[in-house]
Design a protein around this motif. Structure first.
Motif, PDB file in Angstrom:
ATOM      1  N   MET A 188      98.011  77.820  82.362  1.00 29.34           N
ATOM      2  CA  MET A 188      97.210  79.013  82.618  1.00 29.34           C
ATOM      3  C   MET A 188      96.578  79.535  81.336  1.00 29.34           C
ATOM      4  SD  MET A 188      99.663  81.066  85.283  1.00 29.34           S
ATOM      5  CE  MET A 188     100.234  80.302  86.803  1.00 29.34           C
ATOM      6  N   PHE A 189      97.380  79.609  80.272  1.00 22.78           N
ATOM      7  CA  PHE A 189      96.841  80.124  79.012  1.00 22.78           C
ATOM      8  C   PHE A 189      95.891  79.127  78.356  1.00 22.78           C
ATOM      9  CE2 PHE A 189     100.356  83.232  79.161  1.00 22.78           C
ATOM     10  CZ  PHE A 189      99.624  84.376  78.899  1.00 22.78           C
ATOM     11  N   ALA A 190      96.117  77.842  78.572  1.00 19.59           N
ATOM     12  CA  ALA A 190      95.172  76.846  78.065  1.00 19.59           C
ATOM     13  C   ALA A 190      93.811  77.040  78.730  1.00 19.59           C
ATOM     14  CB  ALA A 190      95.695  75.436  78.307  1.00 19.59           C
ATOM     15  N   SER A 191      93.818  77.318  80.029  1.00 19.02           N
ATOM     16  CA  SER A 191      92.560  77.563  80.752  1.00 19.02           C
ATOM     17  C   SER A 191      91.875  78.825  80.248  1.00 19.02           C
ATOM     18  CB  SER A 191      92.844  77.695  82.255  1.00 19.02           C
ATOM     19  OG  SER A 191      93.428  76.517  82.762  1.00 19.02           O
ATOM     20  N   LEU A 192      92.662  79.885  80.030  1.00 20.57           N
ATOM     21  CA  LEU A 192      92.095  81.132  79.521  1.00 20.57           C
ATOM     22  C   LEU A 192      91.516  80.930  78.124  1.00 20.57           C
ATOM     23  CD1 LEU A 192      91.552  84.163  79.533  1.00 20.57           C
ATOM     24  CD2 LEU A 192      93.953  84.535  78.874  1.00 20.57           C
ATOM     25  N   HIS A 193      92.249  80.213  77.276  1.00 13.91           N
ATOM     26  CA  HIS A 193      91.788  79.986  75.905  1.00 13.91           C
ATOM     27  C   HIS A 193      90.492  79.185  75.898  1.00 13.91           C
ATOM     28  CE1 HIS A 193      93.511  79.630  71.563  1.00 13.91           C
ATOM     29  NE2 HIS A 193      92.212  79.817  71.549  1.00 13.91           N
ATOM     30  N   PHE A 194      90.423  78.176  76.755  1.00 13.76           N
ATOM     31  CA  PHE A 194      89.206  77.366  76.860  1.00 13.76           C
ATOM     32  C   PHE A 194      88.013  78.248  77.225  1.00 13.76           C
ATOM     33  CE2 PHE A 194      86.169  75.030  79.469  1.00 13.76           C
ATOM     34  CZ  PHE A 194      85.873  73.943  78.655  1.00 13.76           C
ATOM     35  N   ALA A 195      88.198  79.109  78.222  1.00 15.14           N
ATOM     36  CA  ALA A 195      87.100  79.961  78.680  1.00 15.14           C
ATOM     37  C   ALA A 195      86.681  80.954  77.607  1.00 15.14           C
ATOM     38  CB  ALA A 195      87.520  80.703  79.954  1.00 15.14           C
ATOM     39  N   LEU A 196      87.653  81.503  76.867  1.00 15.71           N
ATOM     40  CA  LEU A 196      87.338  82.469  75.812  1.00 15.71           C
ATOM     41  C   LEU A 196      86.550  81.819  74.678  1.00 15.71           C
ATOM     42  CD1 LEU A 196      90.745  84.390  75.663  1.00 15.71           C
ATOM     43  CD2 LEU A 196      88.537  85.389  76.273  1.00 15.71           C
ATOM     44  N   VAL A 197      86.956  80.623  74.295  1.00 18.60           N
ATOM     45  CA  VAL A 197      86.236  79.922  73.221  1.00 18.60           C
ATOM     46  C   VAL A 197      84.838  79.525  73.695  1.00 18.60           C
ATOM     47  CG1 VAL A 197      86.204  77.824  71.814  1.00 18.60           C
ATOM     48  CG2 VAL A 197      88.306  79.153  72.024  1.00 18.60           C
ATOM     49  N   LEU A 198      84.710  79.178  74.968  1.00 18.61           N
ATOM     50  CA  LEU A 198      83.393  78.872  75.523  1.00 18.61           C
ATOM     51  C   LEU A 198      82.476  80.091  75.424  1.00 18.61           C
ATOM     52  CD1 LEU A 198      82.210  76.329  76.916  1.00 18.61           C
ATOM     53  CD2 LEU A 198      82.663  77.450  79.104  1.00 18.61           C
ATOM     54  N   SER A 199      83.043  81.270  75.616  1.00 16.23           N
ATOM     55  CA  SER A 199      82.242  82.496  75.582  1.00 16.23           C
ATOM     56  C   SER A 199      81.829  82.895  74.170  1.00 16.23           C
ATOM     57  CB  SER A 199      83.019  83.655  76.229  1.00 16.23           C
ATOM     58  OG  SER A 199      84.107  84.053  75.420  1.00 16.23           O
ATOM     59  N   GLN A 200      82.437  82.278  73.149  1.00 15.08           N
ATOM     60  CA  GLN A 200      82.021  82.567  71.775  1.00 15.08           C
ATOM     61  C   GLN A 200      81.370  81.351  71.122  1.00 15.08           C
ATOM     62  OE1 GLN A 200      85.778  81.543  68.874  1.00 15.08           O
ATOM     63  NE2 GLN A 200      85.327  83.657  69.220  1.00 15.08           N
ATOM     64  N   ALA A 201      80.766  80.506  71.949  1.00 14.52           N
ATOM     65  CA  ALA A 201      80.104  79.302  71.436  1.00 14.52           C
ATOM     66  C   ALA A 201      78.936  79.643  70.520  1.00 14.52           C
ATOM     67  CB  ALA A 201      79.616  78.438  72.604  1.00 14.52           C
ATOM     68  N   PHE A 202      78.503  80.890  70.548  1.00 15.75           N
ATOM     69  CA  PHE A 202      77.370  81.310  69.721  1.00 15.75           C
ATOM     70  C   PHE A 202      77.718  81.422  68.245  1.00 15.75           C
ATOM     71  CE2 PHE A 202      79.684  85.118  70.847  1.00 15.75           C
ATOM     72  CZ  PHE A 202      79.764  85.792  69.642  1.00 15.75           C
ATOM     73  N   LYS A 203      79.011  81.505  67.911  1.00 18.09           N
ATOM     74  CA  LYS A 203      79.383  81.932  66.552  1.00 18.09           C
ATOM     75  C   LYS A 203      78.899  80.967  65.466  1.00 18.09           C
ATOM     76  CE  LYS A 203      84.137  80.141  66.684  1.00 18.09           C
ATOM     77  NZ  LYS A 203      84.368  79.439  65.434  1.00 18.09           N
ATOM     78  N   ASP A 204      78.860  79.673  65.742  1.00 18.26           N
ATOM     79  CA  ASP A 204      78.374  78.726  64.740  1.00 18.26           C
ATOM     80  C   ASP A 204      76.856  78.773  64.590  1.00 18.26           C
ATOM     81  OD1 ASP A 204      80.827  77.543  63.893  1.00 18.26           O
ATOM     82  OD2 ASP A 204      80.928  76.445  65.781  1.00 18.26           O
ATOM     83  N   PHE A 205      76.184  79.488  65.501  1.00 17.46           N
ATOM     84  CA  PHE A 205      74.727  79.550  65.478  1.00 17.46           C
ATOM     85  C   PHE A 205      74.222  80.991  65.388  1.00 17.46           C
ATOM     86  CE2 PHE A 205      76.059  75.712  67.606  1.00 17.46           C
ATOM     87  CZ  PHE A 205      75.258  74.735  67.042  1.00 17.46           C
ATOM     88  N   PHE A 206      75.129  81.930  65.123  1.00 17.14           N
ATOM     89  CA  PHE A 206      74.740  83.336  65.112  1.00 17.14           C
ATOM     90  C   PHE A 206      73.626  83.630  64.107  1.00 17.14           C
ATOM     91  CE2 PHE A 206      75.376  87.924  64.282  1.00 17.14           C
ATOM     92  CZ  PHE A 206      75.238  88.394  65.582  1.00 17.14           C
ATOM     93  N   PRO A 207      73.704  83.126  62.863  1.00 20.05           N
ATOM     94  CA  PRO A 207      72.586  83.368  61.940  1.00 20.05           C
ATOM     95  C   PRO A 207      71.255  82.837  62.465  1.00 20.05           C
ATOM     96  CG  PRO A 207      74.501  82.606  60.732  1.00 20.05           C
ATOM     97  CD  PRO A 207      74.811  82.417  62.193  1.00 20.05           C
ATOM     98  N   SER A 208      71.295  81.697  63.165  1.00 21.54           N
ATOM     99  CA  SER A 208      70.067  81.135  63.712  1.00 21.54           C
ATOM    100  C   SER A 208      69.523  82.001  64.853  1.00 21.54           C
ATOM    101  CB  SER A 208      70.323  79.715  64.225  1.00 21.54           C
ATOM    102  OG  SER A 208      70.727  78.866  63.161  1.00 21.54           O
ATOM    103  N   VAL A 209      70.429  82.566  65.662  1.00 14.81           N
ATOM    104  CA  VAL A 209      70.002  83.458  66.743  1.00 14.81           C
ATOM    105  C   VAL A 209      69.390  84.728  66.161  1.00 14.81           C
ATOM    106  CG1 VAL A 209      70.750  84.812  68.739  1.00 14.81           C
ATOM    107  CG2 VAL A 209      71.721  82.539  68.349  1.00 14.81           C
ATOM    108  N   VAL A 210      70.039  85.296  65.130  1.00 13.32           N
ATOM    109  CA  VAL A 210      69.518  86.511  64.480  1.00 13.32           C
ATOM    110  C   VAL A 210      68.153  86.240  63.868  1.00 13.32           C
ATOM    111  CG1 VAL A 210      69.915  88.216  62.660  1.00 13.32           C
ATOM    112  CG2 VAL A 210      71.826  87.441  64.075  1.00 13.32           C
TER     113      VAL A 210
END
Length: 502
Positions: free
Chosen positions: A303-325
């Motif tokens: 259950m927590f593995a599934s939650l962790h996967f979904a949470l990390v998916l929702s922050q997929a922007f972080k490696d590209f945040f400067p490019s988005v800005v």
């Protein structure tokens, strides 16, 4: 939510019964688990409740000022090292390394290949070893790779270095989560994990300012590009913090020497964690493989593995945040600087909500609220080109998943308290599963999608929705387990204050 109590009792309520006829005083038979458990600690058993409370506060204060401060600095450097390539990219690192967008994204993905490979075995080894030495050692490992990155001249070099950074960083965050959960009670853990996990947020603030100072003013010094100085300076800072870590970290409550705690403080540290874990101790059962198999058989792990996967998916922007800005139309210097305010706001939100979660013993609805906010931010990012609205959307975007990850780490380590190797395997396995998302998520943020990044935004919305669903499932299962504990109390008549956090 644990409605039984807001904090663990730290000692028996020593009452006595007087027999009037012969004035004989008899001790009352212990009627709570806490009164039974304290008998195992010879330096605590004779102390009054007031003395136990004072000793408990002394232990927490020492942990906060020495362990928490050290680990927060180490995590800050860990996250800073992980995201440094994002700003280096704006300074020409990708072009100087002769990398296409696909090759760049492949390098980002390879970081997580190494990250996944090392996590489970390394975290189980840390659980049975000495984190005081092992955690600073892995930090020295990734720092050495970072310092070598200025020599990169090809896509292959970039990919190899990112793989090695991931391999050496893999054991660190799960190891820190494991160590924190071994020293802080379930009431204390969310805020403390919020403090060090906020290094993930603070690193983005510092990275932007470092980029503004180094990438804009050091190009050409000593014949090096500014992005090369960026890696060198961060690597040297990371080595310095790693050396401090050898002094600032403890081992485990049952084997930390007097360099950190007195004998009384050591027993108090063990007793308070025993109470918090419902009578389970840190003593491991079996070997490395047994702990892993115990975790795999526990539904909470999946259950927590599934939650962790979904949470990390929702922050997929972080490696590209400067490019988005950068798509907002600011100058390069302004782009570096305007990255900071969203993360400053996210940092304040993280501490406030983490405190609230620990104070009320509740995790599910705190995470759900944060992910709903993140989802709104993703919708704004892809639905409008208005600069003000999109910038507000980015503020919402970063205020959710970082906090959700922090609360999830605290949640999973309190519902699966012991033995340590099982908890280590759970934390590392969940982190591994979540990291798989990084194998494909970088390809949702390719430059041809600018300025809206519609595919990337859609991925973030999906991650938020899955996170909310996973939280509700875990809450349902925890409530079910608590009902079983209540029935056991009724059957035996022995009060057990431990409850699975919801």
């Amino acid at each position: 939510m644990d409605n039984k109590q807001s904090s663990p009792s730290l000692g028996p309520d020593r009452k006595s019964i007087e027999k009037v006829a012969d004035v004989q005083v008899l001790e009352q038979v212990p009627t709570t688990n806490e009164e039974i458990w304290i008998q195992q600690y010879d330096l605590l058993v004779s102390k009054s409740k007031e003395e136990l409370d004072a000793l408990n506060k002394k232990v927490v204060k020492k942990l906060d000022w020495r362990f928490l401060t050290t680990i927060t600095a180490m995590l800050l450097m860990n996250y800073l090292d992980r995201i440094n390539v994002s700003n280096a990219r704006l300074a020409g690192f990708q072009e100087d390394g002769h990398m296409t967008d696909v090759q760049w994204s492949a390098g980002i993905s390879l970081f997580y290949v190494g990250y996944i490979i090392s996590q489970v075995p390394a975290n189980v080894i840390i659980a049975k070893g000495q984190p005081r030495f092992l955690l600073p050692a892995v930090m020295l490992g990734w720092s050495a790779v970072t310092i070598s990155m200025p020599a990169i001249k090809s896509p292959a070099g970039f990919m190899i270095c990112r793989f090695l950074v991931g391999l050496t960083e893999g054991p660190f965050v799960p190891g820190v989560a494991l160590l924190t959960s071994s020293w802080y009670t379930k009431q204390e853990s969310p805020l403390r994990m919020g403090i060090w996990h906020a290094g993930n947020i603070v690193s983005n603030i510092i990275s932007g300012f470092l980029a503004a100072g180094i990438l804009e003013h050091m190009d050409g010094i000593a014949g090096l590009h500014s992005w090369q100085w960026f890696f060198l300076i961060e690597g040297m800072l990371s080595i310095t913090v790693a050396v401090i870590g050898f002094w600032g970290l403890p081992n485990w409550p049952d084997n930390t020497g007097e360099y950190f705690f007195t004998a009384e403080e050591s027993q108090m540290a063990q007793f308070r964690m025993k109470v918090s874990a419902g009578g389970h101790t840190e003593d491991d059962q079996g070997g490395y493989w047994e702990g892993f198999m115990m975790a795999m058989r526990d539904p909470f792990t999946w259950m927590f593995a599934s939650l962790h996967f979904a949470l990390v998916l929702s922050q997929a922007f972080k490696d590209f945040f400067p490019s988005v800005v950068a798509t907002l139309g600011f100058t390069k210097m302004q782009t570096y600087l305007v990255q900071a305010p969203p993360y400053v706001i996210a940092y304040a939100v993280c501490l406030a909500v983490s405190w609230s979660s620990g104070r009320f013993g509740e995790a599910c609805w705190h995470i759900v609220s944060c992910m709903a906010v993140c989802m709104a931010g993703a919708v704004l990012m892809i639905s409008t080109l208005n600069v003000g609205a999109r910038y507000f959307g980015l503020i919402l975007l970063v205020s959710g998943p970082f906090l959700g990850l922090n609360l999830q780490l605290s949640w999973e380590t309190t519902v699966v308290p012991r033995p340590r190797t099982k908890r280590a395997a759970l934390v590392a396995f969940a982190n591994c599963v979540s990291s798989v998302s990084h194998w494909f998520s970088p390809y949702f943020f390719l430059r041809h999608q600018e300025p809206r990044y519609v595919m990337g935004g859609g991925l973030l919305i999906l991650g938020c929705a899955l996170s909310i669903a996973a939280c509700l499932v875990i809450r349902w299962y925890a409530i079910k387990k608590n009902k079983a504990l209540e029935k056991e109390e009724e059957r035996t008549g022995v009060i057990n204050h431990f409850r699975f956090q919801t």
